[in-house]
Design a protein around this motif. Structure first.
Motif, PDB file in Angstrom:
ATOM      1  N   VAL A  19      50.559  42.712  30.814  1.00  0.00           N
ATOM      2  CA  VAL A  19      49.658  43.046  31.920  1.00  0.00           C
ATOM      3  C   VAL A  19      48.213  43.020  31.434  1.00  0.00           C
ATOM      4  O   VAL A  19      47.342  42.427  32.074  1.00  0.00           O
ATOM      5  N   LYS A  20      47.960  43.629  30.283  1.00  0.00           N
ATOM      6  CA  LYS A  20      46.611  43.650  29.707  1.00  0.00           C
ATOM      7  C   LYS A  20      46.124  42.226  29.401  1.00  0.00           C
ATOM      8  O   LYS A  20      44.971  41.880  29.654  1.00  0.00           O
ATOM      9  N   SER A  21      47.023  41.412  28.886  1.00  0.00           N
ATOM     10  CA  SER A  21      46.680  40.028  28.555  1.00  0.00           C
ATOM     11  C   SER A  21      46.294  39.228  29.801  1.00  0.00           C
ATOM     12  O   SER A  21      45.314  38.473  29.794  1.00  0.00           O
ATOM     13  N   ILE A  22      47.033  39.408  30.882  1.00  0.00           N
ATOM     14  CA  ILE A  22      46.734  38.692  32.122  1.00  0.00           C
ATOM     15  C   ILE A  22      45.423  39.200  32.720  1.00  0.00           C
ATOM     16  O   ILE A  22      44.613  38.411  33.209  1.00  0.00           O
ATOM     17  N   GLN A  23      45.194  40.503  32.666  1.00  0.00           N
ATOM     18  CA  GLN A  23      43.916  41.045  33.145  1.00  0.00           C
ATOM     19  C   GLN A  23      42.751  40.452  32.359  1.00  0.00           C
ATOM     20  O   GLN A  23      41.739  40.059  32.938  1.00  0.00           O
ATOM     21  N   ASP A  24      42.895  40.373  31.038  1.00  0.00           N
ATOM     22  CA  ASP A  24      41.843  39.794  30.199  1.00  0.00           C
ATOM     23  C   ASP A  24      41.618  38.320  30.522  1.00  0.00           C
ATOM     24  O   ASP A  24      40.490  37.827  30.480  1.00  0.00           O
ATOM     25  N   LYS A  25      42.696  37.622  30.863  1.00  0.00           N
ATOM     26  CA  LYS A  25      42.587  36.210  31.237  1.00  0.00           C
ATOM     27  C   LYS A  25      41.695  36.056  32.469  1.00  0.00           C
ATOM     28  O   LYS A  25      40.797  35.211  32.505  1.00  0.00           O
ATOM     29  N   PHE A  26      41.929  36.884  33.484  1.00  0.00           N
ATOM     30  CA  PHE A  26      41.137  36.779  34.713  1.00  0.00           C
ATOM     31  C   PHE A  26      39.700  37.235  34.496  1.00  0.00           C
ATOM     32  O   PHE A  26      38.774  36.644  35.063  1.00  0.00           O
ATOM     33  N   LYS A  27      39.498  38.258  33.673  1.00  0.00           N
ATOM     34  CA  LYS A  27      38.138  38.674  33.348  1.00  0.00           C
ATOM     35  C   LYS A  27      37.414  37.549  32.614  1.00  0.00           C
ATOM     36  O   LYS A  27      36.229  37.307  32.860  1.00  0.00           O
ATOM     37  N   GLY A  28      38.124  36.836  31.739  1.00  0.00           N
ATOM     38  CA  GLY A  28      37.545  35.709  31.023  1.00  0.00           C
ATOM     39  C   GLY A  28      37.160  34.572  31.948  1.00  0.00           C
ATOM     40  O   GLY A  28      36.107  33.939  31.765  1.00  0.00           O
ATOM     41  N   VAL A  29      37.982  34.299  32.957  1.00  0.00           N
ATOM     42  CA  VAL A  29      37.663  33.247  33.930  1.00  0.00           C
ATOM     43  C   VAL A  29      36.362  33.592  34.651  1.00  0.00           C
ATOM     44  O   VAL A  29      35.493  32.733  34.843  1.00  0.00           O
ATOM     45  N   ILE A  30      36.212  34.846  35.033  1.00  0.00           N
ATOM     46  CA  ILE A  30      34.999  35.281  35.737  1.00  0.00           C
ATOM     47  C   ILE A  30      33.780  35.158  34.821  1.00  0.00           C
ATOM     48  O   ILE A  30      32.762  34.585  35.202  1.00  0.00           O
ATOM     49  N   GLU A  31      33.885  35.688  33.612  1.00  0.00           N
ATOM     50  CA  GLU A  31      32.739  35.688  32.696  1.00  0.00           C
ATOM     51  C   GLU A  31      32.386  34.279  32.215  1.00  0.00           C
ATOM     52  O   GLU A  31      31.216  33.932  32.104  1.00  0.00           O
ATOM     53  N   ASN A  32      33.399  33.449  31.933  1.00  0.00           N
ATOM     54  CA  ASN A  32      33.140  32.086  31.471  1.00  0.00           C
ATOM     55  C   ASN A  32      32.617  31.194  32.589  1.00  0.00           C
ATOM     56  O   ASN A  32      31.995  30.168  32.322  1.00  0.00           O
ATOM     57  N   GLY A  33      32.867  31.586  33.831  1.00  0.00           N
ATOM     58  CA  GLY A  33      32.378  30.825  34.980  1.00  0.00           C
ATOM     59  C   GLY A  33      30.979  31.228  35.408  1.00  0.00           C
ATOM     60  O   GLY A  33      30.499  30.799  36.449  1.00  0.00           O
ATOM     61  N   GLY A  34      30.347  32.087  34.631  1.00  0.00           N
ATOM     62  CA  GLY A  34      28.987  32.504  34.947  1.00  0.00           C
ATOM     63  C   GLY A  34      28.899  33.765  35.784  1.00  0.00           C
ATOM     64  O   GLY A  34      27.819  34.156  36.211  1.00  0.00           O
ATOM     65  N   GLY A  35      30.025  34.427  36.008  1.00  0.00           N
ATOM     66  CA  GLY A  35      30.035  35.653  36.793  1.00  0.00           C
ATOM     67  C   GLY A  35      29.793  36.883  35.935  1.00  0.00           C
ATOM     68  O   GLY A  35      29.877  36.831  34.714  1.00  0.00           O
ATOM     69  N   VAL A  36      29.504  37.986  36.604  1.00  0.00           N
ATOM     70  CA  VAL A  36      29.287  39.267  35.939  1.00  0.00           C
ATOM     71  C   VAL A  36      30.260  40.273  36.542  1.00  0.00           C
ATOM     72  O   VAL A  36      30.285  40.469  37.763  1.00  0.00           O
ATOM     73  N   ILE A  37      31.055  40.909  35.686  1.00  0.00           N
ATOM     74  CA  ILE A  37      32.012  41.908  36.160  1.00  0.00           C
ATOM     75  C   ILE A  37      31.294  43.230  36.335  1.00  0.00           C
ATOM     76  O   ILE A  37      30.672  43.741  35.411  1.00  0.00           O
ATOM     77  N   ASP A  38      31.373  43.778  37.549  1.00  0.00           N
ATOM     78  CA  ASP A  38      30.728  45.047  37.859  1.00  0.00           C
ATOM     79  C   ASP A  38      31.657  46.232  37.602  1.00  0.00           C
ATOM     80  O   ASP A  38      31.213  47.287  37.163  1.00  0.00           O
ATOM     81  N   ASN A  39      32.951  46.057  37.899  1.00  0.00           N
ATOM     82  CA  ASN A  39      33.897  47.159  37.772  1.00  0.00           C
ATOM     83  C   ASN A  39      35.315  46.602  37.675  1.00  0.00           C
ATOM     84  O   ASN A  39      35.656  45.645  38.361  1.00  0.00           O
ATOM     85  N   VAL A  40      36.142  47.221  36.819  1.00  0.00           N
ATOM     86  CA  VAL A  40      37.562  46.900  36.733  1.00  0.00           C
ATOM     87  C   VAL A  40      38.314  48.207  36.912  1.00  0.00           C
ATOM     88  O   VAL A  40      38.069  49.176  36.195  1.00  0.00           O
ATOM     89  N   ASP A  41      39.215  48.232  37.889  1.00  0.00           N
ATOM     90  CA  ASP A  41      39.966  49.448  38.195  1.00  0.00           C
ATOM     91  C   ASP A  41      41.462  49.116  38.172  1.00  0.00           C
ATOM     92  O   ASP A  41      41.957  48.416  39.050  1.00  0.00           O
ATOM     93  N   PHE A  42      42.166  49.603  37.146  1.00  0.00           N
ATOM     94  CA  PHE A  42      43.603  49.386  37.030  1.00  0.00           C
ATOM     95  C   PHE A  42      44.318  50.542  37.711  1.00  0.00           C
ATOM     96  O   PHE A  42      44.179  51.690  37.306  1.00  0.00           O
ATOM     97  N   TRP A  43      45.048  50.241  38.766  1.00  0.00           N
ATOM     98  CA  TRP A  43      45.720  51.275  39.547  1.00  0.00           C
ATOM     99  C   TRP A  43      47.109  51.612  39.011  1.00  0.00           C
ATOM    100  O   TRP A  43      47.723  52.586  39.439  1.00  0.00           O
ATOM    101  N   GLY A  44      47.627  50.790  38.132  1.00  0.00           N
ATOM    102  CA  GLY A  44      48.948  51.047  37.563  1.00  0.00           C
ATOM    103  C   GLY A  44      50.071  50.503  38.440  1.00  0.00           C
ATOM    104  O   GLY A  44      49.862  49.704  39.341  1.00  0.00           O
ATOM    105  N   ARG A  45      51.268  50.993  38.165  1.00  0.00           N
ATOM    106  CA  ARG A  45      52.458  50.530  38.880  1.00  0.00           C
ATOM    107  C   ARG A  45      52.609  51.323  40.171  1.00  0.00           C
ATOM    108  O   ARG A  45      52.672  52.552  40.151  1.00  0.00           O
ATOM    109  N   ARG A  46      52.660  50.593  41.280  1.00  0.00           N
ATOM    110  CA  ARG A  46      52.779  51.230  42.598  1.00  0.00           C
ATOM    111  C   ARG A  46      53.805  50.498  43.447  1.00  0.00           C
ATOM    112  O   ARG A  46      54.098  49.336  43.220  1.00  0.00           O
ATOM    113  N   LYS A  47      54.271  51.191  44.447  1.00  0.00           N
ATOM    114  CA  LYS A  47      55.227  50.615  45.391  1.00  0.00           C
ATOM    115  C   LYS A  47      54.487  49.692  46.357  1.00  0.00           C
ATOM    116  O   LYS A  47      53.400  50.024  46.828  1.00  0.00           O
ATOM    117  N   LEU A  48      55.074  48.533  46.631  1.00  0.00           N
ATOM    118  CA  LEU A  48      54.494  47.596  47.587  1.00  0.00           C
ATOM    119  C   LEU A  48      54.753  48.076  49.011  1.00  0.00           C
ATOM    120  O   LEU A  48      55.713  48.805  49.264  1.00  0.00           O
TER     121      LEU A  48
END
Length: 95
Positions: A19-48
């Protein structure tokens, strides 16, 4: 540059390291694409709210970011080809 918000749900069979690895992958896509991450909020495991492909739980993550108008298209493409992503959405924040 515009403000965006994305929420994605990962499959519950993934371990915490994956899960951490996939989150880092998406953060990397944003940062490498010229974006700036303002906030990351991990809510954990929840019921759909409803089952998706016989899965009733998932790991939720919310990311607020600022980027150009092309980055959400690339992020959407990466969400689509990443194993473990059950659902995702990218929304432009209104002022």
């Amino acid at each position: 540059m515009r403000k965006y918000e994305t929420i994605f749900i990962l499959h519950p069979s993934l371990d915490e390291e994956a899960v951490k690895s996939i989150q880092d992958k998406f953060k990397g896509v944003i940062e490498n694409g010229g974006g700036v991450i303002d906030n990351v909020d991990f809510w954990g495991r929840r019921k759909l709210a409803y089952e998706i492909s016989k899965v009733s739980e998932g790991y939720y993550t919310l990311i607020n970011f600022t980027a150009n108008t092309e980055l959400p298209k690339e992020l959407d493409r990466v969400f689509g080809i990443t194993d473990g992503v059950i659902r995702h959405i990218i929304v432009k924040e209104e002022k």
